[in-house]
Design a protein around this motif. Structure first.
Motif, PDB file in Angstrom:
ATOM      1  N   THR A 195      -0.745   0.361 -16.682  1.00 38.76           N
ATOM      2  CA  THR A 195      -0.609  -0.530 -15.520  1.00 38.76           C
ATOM      3  C   THR A 195       0.854  -0.877 -15.276  1.00 38.76           C
ATOM      4  N   GLN A 196       1.618  -1.123 -16.327  1.00 44.26           N
ATOM      5  CA  GLN A 196       3.042  -1.407 -16.156  1.00 44.26           C
ATOM      6  C   GLN A 196       3.764  -0.197 -15.560  1.00 44.26           C
ATOM      7  N   LEU A 197       3.383   0.997 -15.984  1.00 49.00           N
ATOM      8  CA  LEU A 197       3.952   2.213 -15.391  1.00 49.00           C
ATOM      9  C   LEU A 197       3.631   2.297 -13.901  1.00 49.00           C
ATOM     10  N   ARG A 198       2.396   1.967 -13.562  1.00 56.10           N
ATOM     11  CA  ARG A 198       1.999   1.993 -12.150  1.00 56.10           C
ATOM     12  C   ARG A 198       2.845   1.031 -11.333  1.00 56.10           C
ATOM     13  N   VAL A 199       3.065  -0.178 -11.869  1.00 58.26           N
ATOM     14  CA  VAL A 199       3.888  -1.158 -11.153  1.00 58.26           C
ATOM     15  C   VAL A 199       5.293  -0.605 -10.945  1.00 58.26           C
ATOM     16  N   LEU A 200       5.911  -0.067 -11.995  1.00 55.73           N
ATOM     17  CA  LEU A 200       7.251   0.492 -11.861  1.00 55.73           C
ATOM     18  C   LEU A 200       7.280   1.636 -10.848  1.00 55.73           C
ATOM     19  N   GLY A 201       6.254   2.470 -10.886  1.00 50.12           N
ATOM     20  CA  GLY A 201       6.191   3.579  -9.939  1.00 50.12           C
ATOM     21  C   GLY A 201       6.078   3.110  -8.497  1.00 50.12           C
ATOM     22  N   ILE A 202       5.371   2.028  -8.292  1.00 48.01           N
ATOM     23  CA  ILE A 202       5.198   1.500  -6.931  1.00 48.01           C
ATOM     24  C   ILE A 202       6.477   0.848  -6.435  1.00 48.01           C
ATOM     25  N   VAL A 203       7.125   0.053  -7.274  1.00 47.97           N
ATOM     26  CA  VAL A 203       8.286  -0.712  -6.801  1.00 47.97           C
ATOM     27  C   VAL A 203       9.594   0.076  -6.842  1.00 47.97           C
ATOM     28  N   ARG A 204       9.566   1.292  -7.347  1.00 45.35           N
ATOM     29  CA  ARG A 204      10.818   2.044  -7.427  1.00 45.35           C
ATOM     30  C   ARG A 204      11.399   2.360  -6.054  1.00 45.35           C
ATOM     31  N   ASP A 205      10.550   2.411  -5.037  1.00 42.07           N
ATOM     32  CA  ASP A 205      11.076   2.732  -3.701  1.00 42.07           C
ATOM     33  C   ASP A 205      10.529   1.819  -2.604  1.00 42.07           C
ATOM     34  N   ARG A 206      10.018   0.652  -3.007  1.00 41.56           N
ATOM     35  CA  ARG A 206       9.542  -0.321  -2.018  1.00 41.56           C
ATOM     36  C   ARG A 206       9.563  -1.706  -2.644  1.00 41.56           C
ATOM     37  N   PRO A 231       7.038  -4.533  -2.524  1.00 46.58           N
ATOM     38  CA  PRO A 231       5.744  -5.076  -2.095  1.00 46.58           C
ATOM     39  C   PRO A 231       5.634  -6.576  -2.345  1.00 46.58           C
ATOM     40  N   ARG A 232       4.843  -7.212  -1.513  1.00 43.51           N
ATOM     41  CA  ARG A 232       4.507  -8.617  -1.760  1.00 43.51           C
ATOM     42  C   ARG A 232       3.611  -8.672  -2.984  1.00 43.51           C
ATOM     43  N   MET A 233       3.716  -9.753  -3.724  1.00 47.93           N
ATOM     44  CA  MET A 233       2.888  -9.921  -4.932  1.00 47.93           C
ATOM     45  C   MET A 233       1.407  -9.775  -4.590  1.00 47.93           C
ATOM     46  N   SER A 234       0.981 -10.392  -3.488  1.00 53.62           N
ATOM     47  CA  SER A 234      -0.440 -10.344  -3.125  1.00 53.62           C
ATOM     48  C   SER A 234      -0.885  -8.918  -2.794  1.00 53.62           C
ATOM     49  N   ASP A 235      -0.029  -8.153  -2.111  1.00 56.49           N
ATOM     50  CA  ASP A 235      -0.368  -6.767  -1.775  1.00 56.49           C
ATOM     51  C   ASP A 235      -0.424  -5.899  -3.034  1.00 56.49           C
ATOM     52  N   LEU A 236       0.533  -6.123  -3.933  1.00 55.24           N
ATOM     53  CA  LEU A 236       0.567  -5.362  -5.176  1.00 55.24           C
ATOM     54  C   LEU A 236      -0.669  -5.654  -6.025  1.00 55.24           C
ATOM     55  N   ALA A 237      -1.049  -6.912  -6.120  1.00 57.65           N
ATOM     56  CA  ALA A 237      -2.254  -7.285  -6.875  1.00 57.65           C
ATOM     57  C   ALA A 237      -3.484  -6.616  -6.279  1.00 57.65           C
ATOM     58  N   ALA A 238      -3.601  -6.646  -4.958  1.00 52.56           N
ATOM     59  CA  ALA A 238      -4.755  -6.028  -4.301  1.00 52.56           C
ATOM     60  C   ALA A 238      -4.773  -4.524  -4.532  1.00 52.56           C
ATOM     61  N   PHE A 239      -3.629  -3.883  -4.401  1.00 52.46           N
ATOM     62  CA  PHE A 239      -3.559  -2.431  -4.580  1.00 52.46           C
ATOM     63  C   PHE A 239      -3.960  -2.025  -5.996  1.00 52.46           C
ATOM     64  N   LEU A 240      -3.514  -2.798  -6.983  1.00 58.21           N
ATOM     65  CA  LEU A 240      -3.808  -2.481  -8.371  1.00 58.21           C
ATOM     66  C   LEU A 240      -5.183  -2.958  -8.816  1.00 58.21           C
ATOM     67  N   GLY A 241      -5.842  -3.775  -7.979  1.00 58.61           N
ATOM     68  CA  GLY A 241      -7.145  -4.313  -8.339  1.00 58.61           C
ATOM     69  C   GLY A 241      -7.057  -5.382  -9.409  1.00 58.61           C
ATOM     70  N   LEU A 242      -5.957  -6.140  -9.403  1.00 62.43           N
ATOM     71  CA  LEU A 242      -5.741  -7.192 -10.393  1.00 62.43           C
ATOM     72  C   LEU A 242      -5.778  -8.542  -9.711  1.00 62.43           C
ATOM     73  N   ASP A 243      -6.171  -9.576 -10.467  1.00 65.92           N
ATOM     74  CA  ASP A 243      -6.053 -10.901  -9.880  1.00 65.92           C
ATOM     75  C   ASP A 243      -4.583 -11.313  -9.966  1.00 65.92           C
TER      76      ASP A 243
END
Length: 151
Positions: free
Chosen positions: A37-48, A50-62
């Motif tokens: 999951t931490q890898l996924r977060v790094l992969g997502i934010v490396r070129d964007r 995201p808002r915390m709420s959008d990132l949580a929704a995308f990852l399926g996390l509260d």
């Protein structure tokens, strides 16, 4: 009936390739004390950013779970929080220079680990596969909920 065999082979190939890639990501991430999951977060934010709420929704996390992940990454100097340029009430996740440097190292290691599999393809096949995979992953999958089964 041929369509069923083709569909079965397609799903089987996607699942097997996902397992292979997840295995590589898990191993490489563990070398840097990072979860999948931490890898996924790094992969997502490396070129964007995201808002915390959008990132949580995308990852399926509260939101609290994501907040804990971001807290740990902030302590390691990999990520930071900042105000959204579009909505001052919203918080975005930003990658730091150290985080960007780490993602480049991670990407290179994943690329090296997958090279034996991808090198079997000719350059035009790799290009075609990249295009096809982009078509497959460009729309998020919607999971259907199933009734709970008792065991």
């Amino acid at each position: 009936m041929a369509a069923d065999n083709t569909d079965d082979a397609l799903v089987d190939g996607l699942v097997r390739s996902a397992f292979q890639v997840m295995g590589v990501l898990t191993r490489v991430g563990a070398e840097y004390d990072l979860s999948l999951t931490q890898l996924r977060v790094l992969g997502i934010v490396r070129d964007r950013q995201p808002r915390m709420s959008d990132l949580a929704a995308f990852l399926g996390l509260d939101k609290s779970t994501l907040s804990g992940l971001i807290d740990r990454a902030e302590r390691r100097g990999l990520l930071a929080r900042g105000p959204s340029p579009d909505d001052k009430r919203a918080v975005v996740v930003l990658i730091t220079d150290a985080g960007h440097e780490l993602t480049q190292r991670l990407y290179a290691e994943v690329q090296d680990a997958l090279a034996p599999a991808t090198a079997r393809l000719a350059p035009e096949q790799r290009h075609t596969l990249a295009q096809l995979l982009e078509s497959v992953v460009s729309l998020p999958l919607q999971l259907k909920s199933r009734p709970a089964t008792r065991r």
